[in-house]
Design a protein around this motif. Sequence first.
Motif, PDB file in Angstrom:
ATOM      1  N   GLU A 124      -1.706 -38.186   3.922  1.00 28.03           N
ATOM      2  CA  GLU A 124      -2.368 -37.840   5.181  1.00 28.03           C
ATOM      3  C   GLU A 124      -1.479 -38.032   6.421  1.00 28.03           C
ATOM      4  O   GLU A 124      -1.441 -37.159   7.289  1.00 28.03           O
ATOM      5  N   PRO A 125      -0.733 -39.151   6.550  1.00 27.17           N
ATOM      6  CA  PRO A 125       0.096 -39.323   7.755  1.00 27.17           C
ATOM      7  C   PRO A 125       1.168 -38.254   7.913  1.00 27.17           C
ATOM      8  O   PRO A 125       1.623 -37.992   9.024  1.00 27.17           O
ATOM      9  N   LEU A 126       1.577 -37.627   6.788  1.00 20.53           N
ATOM     10  CA  LEU A 126       2.635 -36.620   6.871  1.00 20.53           C
ATOM     11  C   LEU A 126       2.090 -35.212   7.107  1.00 20.53           C
ATOM     12  O   LEU A 126       2.844 -34.273   7.318  1.00 20.53           O
ATOM     13  N   TRP A 127       0.748 -35.076   7.039  1.00 17.02           N
ATOM     14  CA  TRP A 127       0.120 -33.747   7.118  1.00 17.02           C
ATOM     15  C   TRP A 127       0.454 -33.051   8.437  1.00 17.02           C
ATOM     16  O   TRP A 127       0.847 -31.884   8.453  1.00 17.02           O
ATOM     17  N   GLY A 128       0.334 -33.793   9.569  1.00 18.80           N
ATOM     18  CA  GLY A 128       0.641 -33.214  10.870  1.00 18.80           C
ATOM     19  C   GLY A 128       2.099 -32.820  10.995  1.00 18.80           C
ATOM     20  O   GLY A 128       2.435 -31.726  11.453  1.00 18.80           O
ATOM     21  N   ILE A 129       2.979 -33.717  10.539  1.00 21.02           N
ATOM     22  CA  ILE A 129       4.416 -33.438  10.628  1.00 21.02           C
ATOM     23  C   ILE A 129       4.758 -32.204   9.798  1.00 21.02           C
ATOM     24  O   ILE A 129       5.541 -31.348  10.213  1.00 21.02           O
ATOM     25  N   PHE A 130       4.112 -32.113   8.615  1.00 16.71           N
ATOM     26  CA  PHE A 130       4.356 -30.967   7.741  1.00 16.71           C
ATOM     27  C   PHE A 130       4.039 -29.660   8.463  1.00 16.71           C
ATOM     28  O   PHE A 130       4.840 -28.732   8.489  1.00 16.71           O
ATOM     29  N   TRP A 131       2.850 -29.603   9.103  1.00 12.00           N
ATOM     30  CA  TRP A 131       2.481 -28.345   9.772  1.00 12.00           C
ATOM     31  C   TRP A 131       3.338 -28.081  10.981  1.00 12.00           C
ATOM     32  O   TRP A 131       3.713 -26.932  11.249  1.00 12.00           O
ATOM     33  N   PHE A 132       3.660 -29.145  11.733  1.00 10.61           N
ATOM     34  CA  PHE A 132       4.508 -28.961  12.921  1.00 10.61           C
ATOM     35  C   PHE A 132       5.861 -28.368  12.527  1.00 10.61           C
ATOM     36  O   PHE A 132       6.304 -27.369  13.100  1.00 10.61           O
ATOM     37  N   THR A 133       6.503 -28.968  11.491  1.00 10.29           N
ATOM     38  CA  THR A 133       7.824 -28.461  11.108  1.00 10.29           C
ATOM     39  C   THR A 133       7.720 -27.072  10.482  1.00 10.29           C
ATOM     40  O   THR A 133       8.584 -26.229  10.708  1.00 10.29           O
ATOM     41  N   SER A 134       6.652 -26.801   9.729  1.00  9.64           N
ATOM     42  CA  SER A 134       6.530 -25.464   9.131  1.00  9.64           C
ATOM     43  C   SER A 134       6.429 -24.408  10.216  1.00  9.64           C
ATOM     44  O   SER A 134       7.070 -23.353  10.139  1.00  9.64           O
ATOM     45  N   LYS A 135       5.630 -24.708  11.258  1.00 11.66           N
ATOM     46  CA  LYS A 135       5.483 -23.719  12.331  1.00 11.66           C
ATOM     47  C   LYS A 135       6.796 -23.533  13.076  1.00 11.66           C
ATOM     48  O   LYS A 135       7.147 -22.412  13.459  1.00 11.66           O
ATOM     49  N   ILE A 136       7.540 -24.656  13.273  1.00 13.20           N
ATOM     50  CA  ILE A 136       8.842 -24.532  13.937  1.00 13.20           C
ATOM     51  C   ILE A 136       9.765 -23.653  13.106  1.00 13.20           C
ATOM     52  O   ILE A 136      10.450 -22.775  13.634  1.00 13.20           O
ATOM     53  N   CYS A 137       9.749 -23.853  11.765  1.00 12.07           N
ATOM     54  CA  CYS A 137      10.609 -23.043  10.902  1.00 12.07           C
ATOM     55  C   CYS A 137      10.231 -21.569  11.014  1.00 12.07           C
ATOM     56  O   CYS A 137      11.108 -20.703  11.060  1.00 12.07           O
ATOM     57  N   PHE A 138       8.933 -21.286  11.102  1.00  7.48           N
ATOM     58  CA  PHE A 138       8.495 -19.896  11.244  1.00  7.48           C
ATOM     59  C   PHE A 138       9.052 -19.292  12.538  1.00  7.48           C
ATOM     60  O   PHE A 138       9.615 -18.195  12.542  1.00  7.48           O
ATOM     61  N   MET A 139       8.917 -20.061  13.649  1.00 12.56           N
ATOM     62  CA  MET A 139       9.424 -19.549  14.930  1.00 12.56           C
ATOM     63  C   MET A 139      10.934 -19.338  14.881  1.00 12.56           C
ATOM     64  O   MET A 139      11.455 -18.373  15.422  1.00 12.56           O
ATOM     65  N   LEU A 140      11.649 -20.272  14.212  1.00 18.57           N
ATOM     66  CA  LEU A 140      13.103 -20.135  14.125  1.00 18.57           C
ATOM     67  C   LEU A 140      13.466 -18.892  13.325  1.00 18.57           C
ATOM     68  O   LEU A 140      14.419 -18.185  13.655  1.00 18.57           O
ATOM     69  N   PHE A 141      12.669 -18.617  12.277  1.00 22.65           N
ATOM     70  CA  PHE A 141      12.933 -17.410  11.496  1.00 22.65           C
ATOM     71  C   PHE A 141      12.778 -16.182  12.387  1.00 22.65           C
ATOM     72  O   PHE A 141      13.555 -15.226  12.285  1.00 22.65           O
TER      73      PHE A 141
END
Lengths: 350, 208
Positions: A282-299
């Motif tokens: 659970e504590p990593l859930w937010g970080i996971f989504w934040f970094t995934s969205k950043i990766c999408f924007m970088l793509f």
Amino acid sequence: MSELIEAFNTFIQTPIGAIIWLVARIFAIMVPVLLGVAYLIYAERKVLAAMQLRMGPNVVGPFGLFQPFADALKLMGKETIIPSGANRFIFIAAPMLTFFLSLVSWAVIPFSDKLVLANVNVGVLYLFAVSSLAVYGIIMAGWASNSKYAFLGGLRSAAQMVSYEVSIGLVIINVLLLAGSLNLSDIVRGQTSMWYAIPLFPMFIVFFISGLAETNRAPFDLPEGESELVGGFNVEYSSMSFALFFLGEYANMILMSGMTVILFLGGWLAPFNWQCPIEFLEPLWGIFWFTSKICFMLFMFLWVRATLPRYRYDQLMRLGWKVFLPFSLIYVVGVAGYLVSTGNFPKVGV
Amino acid sequence: MNAELIPAVLFYLFAGVLVLSAMMVVASRNPVHSVLFLILAFFNAAGLFLLLGAEFAAFILVIVYVGAVAVLFLFVVMMLDIDFEQLRKGAWKSLPVGILVGLVLVSQMVMTAVNWQSLPTAGSSILSPAARHAAATNTQAVGAILYTDYVYPFQIAGLILLVAMIGAIVLTLRDRGGVLRQNINSQITRKASDVVEVRKVQKGAGIS
């Protein structure tokens, strides 16, 4: 275990412990960001290669994964050349300033609900202030090099970044009208029911394009303009000073993606408010989504670079001043008018 | 390391660097260095605002002055082609006038400082300048005061600046003949049939 936590808590209450704990938290942000920068460079080469039907780096390590480190070692081994007639102090200070500014913004970025180094009330203003300083690194480099190509690149960049900052500011005002707060965590929490990219979709597009211009990325990479300016503002730089510019540019890209995610794509929030399926993660859930969205924007950044040719300079200025500025200004009036007429205007404190 | 020491140390750091860099703005030989020292001075002023707890004023100072105004200064100064030796030659001639102006300014400041008196009620209004907005963050307080209590002066100031801006544009705008301009609309709306002609070319005959 609980004694250990207690000992830790008393340790960080002491002055020296507090400083050590602060430095540790800063490193916990810096190291992933720099690793991210290294692998963004790798990802850019791989993505561009895939889009152009090439292989990309594949020799150093498995799938070429150690390529960024090989590049860094190569750059460190080179000689730092300071051109004659260059202003030594400013010439050396400029890349350091660029690199420094690309890292200090991370202080206010909320990685998840509780994970933020400095939860300041004016986080948006802080980000905006730091990103408006980025122009100095480039203009100082261009001037101090004592070279006409570098100088032209620096001037172009200054004009470009000042122009696009105006529309970025107006787009941010739209978001602030909906959120009613300048605190980045509050802005993310305001998107629980709906990400701001949906009601503000045109502004999302304007922000993304302005972000491309603000980070000097293709199709707005005129400050570098290899075809007419050799390499733009960083022609005269070599070795580590060049590496610092390079790292700074990519760290700025990650930061700009992070800003887009926080302002429009709901930051650490999971889409449709999904709950974490595995409880202890659970504590990593937010970080996971934040970094995934950043990766999408970088793509998206890389995709745009592989797809579009470079703009001409007058077209760039026309787009910034004659299209984006009036459009985002009208949108501010529209959003404010809608909020007032429906009684949803954020009432804060007073 | 007590709680009162740190703000005091920071204050003297910011204030000291601010005064030094302000002096360097005037004293440095290279105008580009002057502008860079000016930027350093702005930064330290922003630091002083932060120490006062006025974070909004601090960041607005950085955004407006460092992010926009000083960039334009730097722009202009870098484009200048100044011969510094030529500039310094005349400096000695105007020294007496300079000393006179300086003396007048210093004596005025001294007279003001000696006779300075605060209003008897000033103490309480310094402590809580906006009693109604005590609970608000200072961004909200500035907004509330500016847009409700002082909305007319604020709007009038905005209009005056708008007039000044339009005036500057009108003064510098010249209509020169013979300049090729791009008309995006005409480029987009033109059709292939208007500009491309397909002809059959005879072998070896060429086209005229």
